[in-house]
Structure formats: structure tokens, C-alpha cells
Write a protein that holds these residues in place. Sequence first.
Motif, short mmCIF file in Angstrom:
data_model
loop_
_atom_site.label_atom_id
_atom_site.label_comp_id
_atom_site.label_asym_id
_atom_site.label_seq_id
_atom_site.Cartn_x
_atom_site.Cartn_y
_atom_site.Cartn_z
N UNK A 306 79.03 22.43 47.13
CA UNK A 306 80.27 22.14 48.01
C UNK A 306 81.58 22.54 47.26
N UNK A 307 82.57 22.42 48.00
CA UNK A 307 83.92 22.98 47.59
C UNK A 307 84.31 21.86 46.81
N UNK A 308 84.02 20.55 46.50
CA UNK A 308 84.31 19.57 45.35
C UNK A 308 83.58 19.94 44.12
N UNK A 309 82.47 20.85 44.13
CA UNK A 309 81.92 21.27 42.95
C UNK A 309 82.70 22.18 42.26
N UNK A 310 83.81 22.90 42.70
CA UNK A 310 84.37 23.78 42.00
C UNK A 310 85.05 23.17 40.55
N UNK A 311 85.68 22.12 40.74
CA UNK A 311 86.21 21.40 39.40
C UNK A 311 84.96 20.98 38.51
N UNK A 312 83.70 20.97 38.77
CA UNK A 312 82.71 20.40 37.86
C UNK A 312 82.07 21.75 37.32
N UNK A 313 82.55 23.06 37.65
CA UNK A 313 81.99 24.21 37.09
C UNK A 313 82.94 24.83 36.15
N UNK A 314 83.40 24.32 35.37
CA UNK A 314 84.69 24.84 34.35
C UNK A 314 84.30 26.19 33.67
N UNK A 315 82.81 26.08 33.07
CA UNK A 315 82.57 27.52 32.30
C UNK A 315 82.34 28.55 33.30
N UNK A 316 81.70 28.39 34.63
CA UNK A 316 81.82 29.46 35.60
C UNK A 316 83.11 29.88 36.02
N UNK A 317 84.11 29.08 35.95
CA UNK A 317 85.46 29.37 36.37
C UNK A 317 86.02 30.16 35.33
N UNK A 318 85.91 29.78 34.13
CA UNK A 318 86.29 30.52 32.88
C UNK A 318 85.56 31.98 32.78
N UNK A 319 84.49 32.18 33.19
CA UNK A 319 83.82 33.37 33.22
C UNK A 319 84.55 34.15 34.44
N UNK A 320 85.01 33.60 35.49
CA UNK A 320 85.49 34.40 36.72
C UNK A 320 87.04 34.95 35.94
N UNK A 321 87.61 33.78 35.56
CA UNK A 321 89.04 34.17 34.99
C UNK A 321 88.88 35.39 34.01
N UNK A 322 88.12 35.47 33.16
CA UNK A 322 87.97 36.46 31.75
C UNK A 322 87.32 37.80 32.71
N UNK A 323 86.59 37.77 33.99
CA UNK A 323 86.46 39.02 34.43
C UNK A 323 87.77 39.53 35.19
N UNK A 324 88.36 38.52 35.77
CA UNK A 324 89.94 39.09 36.61
C UNK A 324 90.85 39.50 35.35
N UNK A 325 90.63 38.89 34.46
CA UNK A 325 91.59 39.58 33.12
C UNK A 325 91.25 40.89 32.89
N UNK A 393 97.94 37.18 35.22
CA UNK A 393 98.43 37.08 36.75
C UNK A 393 97.67 38.03 37.67
N UNK A 394 96.44 37.93 37.94
CA UNK A 394 95.73 38.66 38.71
C UNK A 394 95.95 38.36 40.28
#
Length: 456
Positions: A306-325, A393-394
Motif C-alpha cells: 500500500x502507499x503507506x509502505x513507502x516509508x517502511x522501505x528505506x533500503x529500496x528507496x535508496x536503491x532507487x535513488x542510486x539508480x536515478x543518480x 536532482x533527477x
Amino acid sequence: MTSAGTRVPGPAGLPLLGSMFDLKRDSLGTFLAGQREHGDVVRFTAGPPGLRMELYGVFSAEGAQQVLATESANFRKDNAFYQEVRESFGNGLLTSQDDDYLRQRRLVQPLFTRKRVDGYASAVTDETSALLTRWGSAPGGTVDVIDEMTGLALRAVARILFGTGVEDAIPVVERCFPVIGSYTLRRGLSPVNPPRHWPIPDNRRAASAMDELYAVCDRIVEERRAEGDAAKGDDLLTLLAQAQSAEDGSLDATEIRDQVLIFLLAGHETTATSLAFALHLLARHPEQQARARAEAERVLAGRTPEAYDLDALPYLTRVLKEAMRLYPAAPAIGRRAVEATEIGGFAIPAGADVVVAPWVTHRHPRYWEEPERFDPERFLPEPEKERPRYAWFPFGGGPRACIGQHFSMLESVLALSMILREYELEAVDQEVPVHAGITLRADAPARCLLRPVGAS
């Protein structure tokens, strides 16, 4: 200290054509080499005498902030590239300026609040579930994640935009967008173009694709506007048709279509790029992939995210940010200077074409140690605080920052969590060459071998 009157350094290039061929062949590599060899403000010349253009590359985080934020009013979307995008995809939020932009932004902003965007999570998870089902019969157990994520992102954003009209719209978008995008890019990068109304093959193909795309959008827009306040859907097109305020009125049919086209362009190509390269990088780095999967399994415990899970998935978020870098969907962002100014100690003349390049700044050794290495831990809170705001700044920045960035992050993290929970990925193609189109484009497949999680 460098004087502001000092000529901006840059590559000499060829005697008559400057860096024209280098920029045409590999603009991102040319920008990167320019920064490495000449510094954070670089002047590129391209084209024969009489048609020569000058382009000022601004590659530091501080320079990017100046162009996009602190002096944004002096750097406008008045260059030839944006004019071509405007003529192909309309005068929506990406391309509009001044009062048009401010009015559109005020009318559209309520549609992109976090609460509203979180309501679209089910569209993302439904489309991801369908994708995972299809992958069960993938030939040879291998998929090209570039194609697959492009299809996923398109279906998700089209469903959110069109609601019940999605099945009519998707085949037209899939057929027409590549034709229009390639045409727009060629014209945007050419010093001289034939008028669009000339009946030459290139113009006729593009005009046919635009007519078909516009027609399906116009038909669905007209249906929504005819329903008026009685419309029950919560798709973005219905909400755009109903958007109004005492100050700004409402959007007419052409304005709605322009917003839809820009949302389609920006909303599916950018997210598809981020998703595809996140998967490809994880497929090349099994340890990080296993850690991301463990987080998804722990947080979701077998249920649909669910949308609220976004904040509970910090490592996946970091993976995505590094891919966007490493693979920013908007690798270079152009502007035109209204008045002369100074960046990094160098004079930028009035009327100059300026480019800031996430592709280069995201690899700047001043901000990123071993910049080509994939390392999601760069985006732990402490390292992030230590870097300048515009080292990453992606989504652009300043008053023209992408309005859909929360949706892109939500869609990408939820889709990644579902994919990794079902499949282990192993990279077949280790390196994927790319180039700068309207968005970042892959020049080759990014094939991955799929293994169901838990299979022996």
C-alpha cells in the motif's frame, strides 16, 4: 581567482564544426569529458560558420542551483528544443511559461498532493501483478527490463489518466509516441529545420502520429467534459476537466489535452527509466538485490503493498535513488539566459543557451566518491545531509521541479518490492549504452534471467 571577464574554457573541436559531431554522437560523454578537462563551466561550440551555436555547460551543484532555483527567472525555456517539444506535445506544465505556467500549476497542483497520489497505489500494484503473471511464461525465462518497465509505467500512468478509457488509449500511445518523440528530438537538435507544414516524409509521418494521438485524447476529454459534475471517475482526466477556481477559471479542452500529453510523456518514460535501471543494477549486484528482497519480504509479509509502505522501505528507496543518480531520466536540462550573469566566476552572456546536466553532476568527484560504483548507502541520511542540495536532482529543481516526483517514487518503490518478492534477477547484458533523447534512452536491451524466489 578567475575573473568574470575570462573566456569560458572548452574543447576546441574541429576547425570549422567545433564539437558538433561529438555532441551529436554522444552528448552525455562530451559533457562529462568537458567537465573533467575544463571544469564546472564549459563552453561548447557546434556547427559551421554562420550557423554556429554556443552552449554553456554548468556542471557543479552550486551552478545547477543557480540556474534552476536562485536565478530561475533569468533562465527560461526559450530554446529551440523546448519549442519543438511544445509544438509536438502541447503547452502543458513541462513547456508553458509565465502566467500560463502559474495558472496551470495552481489548477493542477491539487491533483498531485500526497494524499491524492497515494490513492493511485492500487493502479500501480494491479498493473505490476499483471506483469508478474506474464513473466511466468517469459520465453527462456528472460525479459528485457527496458521494454517491460516501459510497458508497466505506460499502463499505470494511462490507467490513472484515462480510467475506463485506458484500453483505447494505450495502443495509440504505444504506436505514436516513439514516432513523435524521435521527430521532435531530431528537430530540437538540428540548427536548421524545414517548416513542419512542408509535405516531406518525415513531417507527414509525424503529423499522422500526432493527429491519431490528439484524436484519442480529444475524444476522451470531450466525454469527460460532457459528463461535467456528474462524472464519477477519479482518473486524472476527469479531475482536470473539473478543476477550477475563482481566480484561474478552468482548463479548456485544448489545455486539458496538453496536460494529458505532457503527463503521458513525463509520467511514463521517466519512471520506466528509473525502474528499469534499478532492476538492471540489482541484477548485476546480487548482495544488494538480496538485501532489498529481504526488506520487501519483511515489510509486506506476503500482502499487496500500500502507499503507506513507502516509508517502511528505506533500503529500496535508496536503491532507487542510486539508480536515478547513475541513470537520471532527464540527463540534461536546457535553459536560455535572459540577461548576462555570472556562474562560477565566468560570464554567461545574455541570450546564451545553458545546460545543467544531472548525468555529469551525479558523477562529479567532488560530491561522489568512486562515482561510477553502485552504492545505495550513499543515500543514508547522514551522507545526504553532507552533500549540496543540487548534487542530486533527477527531478529538476526550483519552481519548475517535477510535479509528479512523489508519484514516480511511489510507483517505482511499490513495483520494485513486488518484483523482487517474486523473482531473482540475473543480468544477461552487463552494460547498457544510453543516449540523451527527450529523456534518457537505452541503445540496447537490458536482459535479465528470471528465477522464481525459492525455486531450487
